[in-house]
Motif scaffolding. Structure first.
Motif, mmCIF file in Angstrom:
data_model
loop_
_atom_site.group_PDB
_atom_site.id
_atom_site.type_symbol
_atom_site.label_atom_id
_atom_site.label_comp_id
_atom_site.label_asym_id
_atom_site.label_seq_id
_atom_site.Cartn_x
_atom_site.Cartn_y
_atom_site.Cartn_z
ATOM 1 N N LEU A 55 -12.640 173.192 -14.127
ATOM 2 C CA LEU A 55 -11.408 173.286 -14.907
ATOM 3 C C LEU A 55 -11.419 174.509 -15.815
ATOM 4 N N ARG A 56 -12.534 174.752 -16.451
ATOM 5 C CA ARG A 56 -12.633 175.889 -17.374
ATOM 6 C C ARG A 56 -12.413 177.209 -16.631
ATOM 7 N N ASP A 57 -12.883 177.274 -15.385
ATOM 8 C CA ASP A 57 -12.761 178.516 -14.616
ATOM 9 C C ASP A 57 -11.386 178.698 -13.983
ATOM 10 N N THR A 58 -10.623 177.608 -13.847
ATOM 11 C CA THR A 58 -9.350 177.700 -13.131
ATOM 12 C C THR A 58 -8.128 177.440 -13.993
ATOM 13 N N GLU A 59 -8.266 176.729 -15.105
ATOM 14 C CA GLU A 59 -7.111 176.416 -15.937
ATOM 15 C C GLU A 59 -6.629 177.662 -16.666
ATOM 16 N N THR A 60 -5.314 177.716 -16.912
ATOM 17 C CA THR A 60 -4.728 178.857 -17.607
ATOM 18 C C THR A 60 -4.731 178.669 -19.118
ATOM 19 N N PHE A 61 -4.995 177.433 -19.605
ATOM 20 C CA PHE A 61 -5.024 177.208 -21.049
ATOM 21 C C PHE A 61 -6.467 177.076 -21.524
ATOM 22 N N ASP A 62 -6.649 177.163 -22.845
ATOM 23 C CA ASP A 62 -7.990 177.072 -23.415
ATOM 24 C C ASP A 62 -8.498 175.637 -23.335
ATOM 25 N N VAL A 72 -14.171 166.554 -5.370
ATOM 26 C CA VAL A 72 -14.802 166.858 -4.086
ATOM 27 C C VAL A 72 -15.880 167.882 -4.383
ATOM 28 N N GLU A 73 -17.058 167.705 -3.817
ATOM 29 C CA GLU A 73 -18.141 168.632 -4.106
ATOM 30 C C GLU A 73 -18.674 169.289 -2.845
ATOM 31 N N GLU A 74 -19.301 170.420 -3.062
ATOM 32 C CA GLU A 74 -20.007 171.127 -1.988
ATOM 33 C C GLU A 74 -21.313 171.650 -2.573
ATOM 34 N N ASN A 75 -22.404 171.296 -1.941
ATOM 35 C CA ASN A 75 -23.727 171.696 -2.419
ATOM 36 C C ASN A 75 -23.952 171.280 -3.872
ATOM 37 N N GLY A 76 -23.457 170.087 -4.205
ATOM 38 C CA GLY A 76 -23.685 169.541 -5.539
ATOM 39 C C GLY A 76 -22.791 170.093 -6.629
ATOM 40 N N VAL A 77 -21.783 170.881 -6.261
ATOM 41 C CA VAL A 77 -20.888 171.499 -7.244
ATOM 42 C C VAL A 77 -19.454 171.071 -6.961
ATOM 43 N N ALA A 78 -18.724 170.679 -7.998
ATOM 44 C CA ALA A 78 -17.327 170.282 -7.832
ATOM 45 C C ALA A 78 -16.482 171.480 -7.422
ATOM 46 N N VAL A 79 -15.730 171.328 -6.319
ATOM 47 C CA VAL A 79 -14.866 172.411 -5.857
ATOM 48 C C VAL A 79 -13.393 172.021 -5.919
#
Length: 246
Positions: free
Chosen positions: A130-137, A162-169
């Motif tokens: 969320l932090r990497d994709t959201e447009t708000f702080d 949904v995850e891939e290699n243990g990371v939420a995507v």
């Protein structure tokens, strides 16, 4: 007066937040100011303020004092507050889950595995997405996690991913919920995984679950691509969500 005032709510968010306030639920997640006689209802979730008010000027001053940055509500209230601040509100499509013509996807070959975030590690992975994709702080993780866990303990506010290699995507959440209604949000997909139907699958998982429990399910759309995704999994046009960023 409470019953009379609650009947004036124009949006699902206001009705849900009113019930949370009236039943004194979710205190760690929702903070509220209510003046039923004066016709004001103000609900804050992190930095977003959801409002219904009769006295626009007083309400706008209250919001200015508390440094509100995002205001949502019915058209009359948000337009009046935007005018006070010298700006213009925006409107976004609000969709409602119908689901009658949607076929269940779980169990099909290639369908993504939807997981429910339950551990702190899973919530950290979702938070990072969320932090990497959201447009708000985004708030700090501790505030975010405390809020999510508080409402989850009440049986509401589920987050899936949904995850891939243990990371939420990809992720989606129930951002607010009452006995009769729920609003989905915080939908995000990592850039390299878009176009695979992950967001639609995550939203559908939550929508079906809530619908099967007899609840009306809504989601606001902030871009045209999202509208198409949600309509493919059973959502239909319902109205508009009005928003003003101070």
């Amino acid at each position: 007066m409470i019953k009379k005032f609650s009947e004036n709510f124009k949006t699902p968010e206001q009705r849900i937040f009113f019930e949370a306030l009236y039943n004194r639920q979710n205190d760690a997640y929702y903070s509220a100011f209510a003046d039923f006689e004066g016709g004001a209802f103000i609900q804050r979730v992190f930095g977003a303020w959801h409002i219904s008010a009769e006295n626009i000027d007083e309400t706008a001053l209250f919001l200015k004092m508390h440094r509100a940055r995002e205001i949502t509500g019915d058209e009359k209230t948000v337009s009046g507050i935007a005018e006070f601040f010298g700006g213009m509100p925006k409107s976004f499509p609000l969709l409602k889950y119908q689901g009658d013509s949607v076929q269940e996807q779980s169990g099909k070959d290639g369908a993504p595995e939807i997981k429910i975030a339950s551990t702190i590690e899973e919530h950290k992975s979702v938070y990072s997405l969320l932090r990497d994709t959201e447009t708000f702080d985004m708030p700090e993780f501790e505030e975010y996690y405390t809020a999510r866990r508080s409402i989850e303990k009440l049986g509401a506010g589920e987050t899936v991913f949904v995850e891939e290699n243990g990371v939420a995507v990809c992720t989606a959440s129930i951002v607010c919920e009452s006995r009769a209604e729920a609003i989905l949000g915080s939908v995000a997909t990592a850039k390299e995984h878009r176009g695979k139907g992950l967001a639609g699958a995550a939203v559908l998982y939550l929508a079906k679950k809530l619908s099967e429990n007899g609840k009306n399910v809504y989601i606001a759309c902030y871009n045209p691509a999202a509208v198409r995704v949600y309509k493919r999994v059973g959502f239909v046009d319902f109205g508009e969500k009005f928003c003003y960023n101070v």
